[in-house]
Write an enzyme that holds these catalytic residues in place. Structure first.
Site, mmCIF file in Angstrom:
data_model
loop_
_atom_site.group_PDB
_atom_site.id
_atom_site.type_symbol
_atom_site.label_atom_id
_atom_site.label_comp_id
_atom_site.label_asym_id
_atom_site.label_seq_id
_atom_site.Cartn_x
_atom_site.Cartn_y
_atom_site.Cartn_z
ATOM 1 N N HIS A 112 0.785 -3.639 -6.299
ATOM 2 C CA HIS A 112 1.881 -4.360 -5.636
ATOM 3 C C HIS A 112 1.188 -5.831 -5.568
ATOM 4 C CE1 HIS A 112 5.634 -5.191 -3.198
ATOM 5 N NE2 HIS A 112 4.759 -5.550 -2.554
ATOM 6 N N MET B 201 8.211 -13.758 -2.621
ATOM 7 C CA MET B 201 8.941 -14.060 -1.461
ATOM 8 C C MET B 201 9.127 -15.684 -1.476
ATOM 9 S SD MET B 201 6.791 -11.496 0.944
ATOM 10 C CE MET B 201 5.787 -11.167 -0.419
ATOM 11 N N ASP C 140 8.082 -1.239 1.763
ATOM 12 C CA ASP C 140 6.834 -2.335 1.880
ATOM 13 C C ASP C 140 6.726 -2.823 3.368
ATOM 14 O OD1 ASP C 140 5.075 -4.280 1.234
ATOM 15 O OD2 ASP C 140 6.228 -5.562 0.281
ATOM 16 N N GLY C 141 5.490 -2.544 3.691
ATOM 17 C CA GLY C 141 5.308 -2.917 5.449
ATOM 18 C C GLY C 141 5.040 -1.964 6.311
ATOM 19 N N GLY C 142 3.910 -1.979 6.734
ATOM 20 C CA GLY C 142 3.157 -1.105 7.922
ATOM 21 C C GLY C 142 3.255 0.468 7.450
ATOM 22 N N GLY D 223 0.651 -9.240 6.178
ATOM 23 C CA GLY D 223 0.102 -7.893 6.084
ATOM 24 C C GLY D 223 -0.179 -7.414 7.269
ATOM 25 N N GLY D 224 -0.519 -6.076 7.820
ATOM 26 C CA GLY D 224 -1.085 -5.818 8.978
ATOM 27 C C GLY D 224 0.002 -5.437 10.212
ATOM 28 N N ASP E 106 1.860 -9.834 -4.020
ATOM 29 C CA ASP E 106 2.973 -10.504 -2.992
ATOM 30 C C ASP E 106 2.760 -12.028 -3.351
ATOM 31 O OD1 ASP E 106 3.974 -8.348 -1.460
ATOM 32 O OD2 ASP E 106 2.014 -8.318 -0.860
ATOM 33 N N GLY F 100 -0.837 -1.947 2.059
ATOM 34 C CA GLY F 100 -1.941 -2.930 1.907
ATOM 35 C C GLY F 100 -3.165 -2.686 2.829
ATOM 36 N N SER F 101 -2.803 -2.849 4.403
ATOM 37 C CA SER F 101 -4.004 -2.827 5.252
ATOM 38 C C SER F 101 -4.081 -1.153 5.175
ATOM 39 C CB SER F 101 -3.462 -3.298 6.717
ATOM 40 O OG SER F 101 -2.647 -4.283 6.517
ATOM 41 N N HIS G 9 6.375 -9.105 -6.085
ATOM 42 C CA HIS G 9 7.130 -9.113 -5.054
ATOM 43 C C HIS G 9 7.315 -10.722 -4.768
ATOM 44 C CE1 HIS G 9 8.175 -8.481 -0.500
ATOM 45 N NE2 HIS G 9 9.002 -8.993 -1.186
ATOM 46 N N SER H 256 -1.077 -2.815 -2.189
ATOM 47 C CA SER H 256 -0.825 -4.294 -2.097
ATOM 48 C C SER H 256 -2.055 -5.094 -1.990
ATOM 49 C CB SER H 256 0.085 -4.538 -0.618
ATOM 50 O OG SER H 256 -0.005 -6.014 -0.754
ATOM 51 N N MET I 273 3.966 -15.631 -2.190
ATOM 52 C CA MET I 273 4.748 -16.233 -0.972
ATOM 53 C C MET I 273 4.538 -18.023 -1.356
ATOM 54 S SD MET I 273 3.176 -14.203 1.947
ATOM 55 C CE MET I 273 2.713 -12.562 2.042
ATOM 56 N N MET J 95 12.229 -3.876 3.048
ATOM 57 C CA MET J 95 10.993 -4.582 3.935
ATOM 58 C C MET J 95 11.139 -3.750 5.230
ATOM 59 S SD MET J 95 9.447 -6.687 2.112
ATOM 60 C CE MET J 95 8.375 -6.834 3.432
HETATM 61 C C1 DX5 Z 1 4.363 -8.253 3.287
HETATM 62 C C2 DX5 Z 1 4.371 -8.066 2.023
HETATM 63 C C3 DX5 Z 1 3.431 -6.623 1.875
HETATM 64 C C4 DX5 Z 1 2.130 -6.598 2.575
HETATM 65 C C5 DX5 Z 1 2.031 -5.311 3.338
HETATM 66 O O1 DX5 Z 1 5.236 -9.542 3.338
HETATM 67 O O2 DX5 Z 1 5.168 -7.960 1.106
HETATM 68 O O3 DX5 Z 1 3.532 -6.324 0.534
HETATM 69 O O4 DX5 Z 1 1.085 -6.647 1.692
HETATM 70 O O5 DX5 Z 1 1.009 -5.079 4.114
HETATM 71 P P1 DX5 Z 1 0.824 -3.922 4.944
HETATM 72 O O6 DX5 Z 1 0.870 -2.481 4.320
HETATM 73 O O7 DX5 Z 1 -0.589 -4.198 5.537
HETATM 74 O O8 DX5 Z 1 1.853 -4.175 6.007
HETATM 75 ZN ZN ZN Z 2 5.190 -6.956 -0.889
#
Ligand code: DX5
Ligand code: ZN
Length: 222
Positions: A34, A69, A176-178, A145-146, A36, A198-199, A67, A9, A38, A138
């Site tokens: 990926h 949002m 997606d996420g963590g 992120g993170g 994002d 992502g992180s 993605h 991401s 927003m 999700m």
């Molecule tokens: C959060 C995003 C994710 C985010 C994930 O709203 O949709 O794609 O980048 O980041 P990590 O992998 O750090 O949770």
């Molecule tokens: Zn995402």
């Protein structure tokens, strides 16, 4: 050998060195980018918009998995197609006429994805699953992120996998996420096809090696 996909991401990339981080992913074993978007309304954060996306897709050599949002995503379907999105994922919670939205995304030549917030049950997709190319589960609350991975995700993945098999759909399951080396294998075992990270990737000492690690953890001889 199964083929599970890894999608770094870009939200966790260094925005002052975006081209460098994009090249890094281009040169890695990653499968998708990926990306994002927003709007500060659907989620309490703003990432980046059209001009930045345009700059990103000029350099990416892999699938652009976008993605959204954002509220009322129908407004921008054609715009995102023109900007180079290959996949366009909208949130279930942001679409009143989801069936129409998915058809509009496909009419622009993109794969159509539906994202579910952590509180949204899989069962709501029962009457539309065969129209969805990708379901994005999700595993954190969208917007940042993170964050820490929500454990209930494994159960949702298994439920969705069962629905896909029962309905004979060809939908991919994306998480997606963590995501990290701690949960990657377990997610794939539950039925996930694509892992966004992502992180875990960009905050590591060697992102290329970290992508390889995720790829190895999720692709194994059956
Ligand atoms: C959060 C995003 C994710 C985010 C994930 O709203 O949709 O794609 O980048 O980041 P990590 O992998 O750090 O949770
Ligand atoms: Zn995402």
């Amino acid at each position: 050998m199964n083929n599970k996909l890894i999608a770094p991401s870009l939200l966790a990339a260094d925005f002052a060195n975006l081209q460098r981080d994009i090249e890094l992913v281009n040169n890695s074993e990653a499968d998708w980018f990926h990306i994002d978007i927003m709007d500060g309304m659907f989620v309490p954060n703003i990432s980046f918009g059209m001009p930045v996306l345009e700059a990103i897709t000029k350099h990416t050599t892999k699938v652009n998995d976008v993605h959204l949002m954002i509220e009322n995503p129908d407004r921008y379907i054609k715009t995102f197609a023109d900007l180079g999105a290959d996949h366009l994922t909208v949130h279930y919670e942001a679409c009143t006429h989801l069936h129409r939205t998915l058809q509009a995304i496909k009419a622009e030549g993109m794969k159509a994805g539906v994202a579910l917030n952590p509180h949204t049950p899989i069962s709501l997709l029962e009457d539309i699953i065969t129209d969805i190319d990708i379901v994005l589960i999700m595993s954190v609350n969208p917007g940042f992120g993170g964050q820490s991975f929500i454990e209930n995700t494994y159960r949702k993945v298994s439920t969705l996998k069962e629905m896909i098999l029962t309905k004979n759909a060809s939908t991919l399951i994306e998480i997606d996420g963590g995501v990290s080396s701690v949960n990657a294998k377990k997610l794939v075992d539950a039925g996930a096809d694509v892992l966004v990270a992502g992180s875990f990737v960009f905050k590591s000492d060697n992102p290329i090696d970290t992508i390889k690690e995720l790829k190895n953890l999720t692709n194994f001889e059956l």
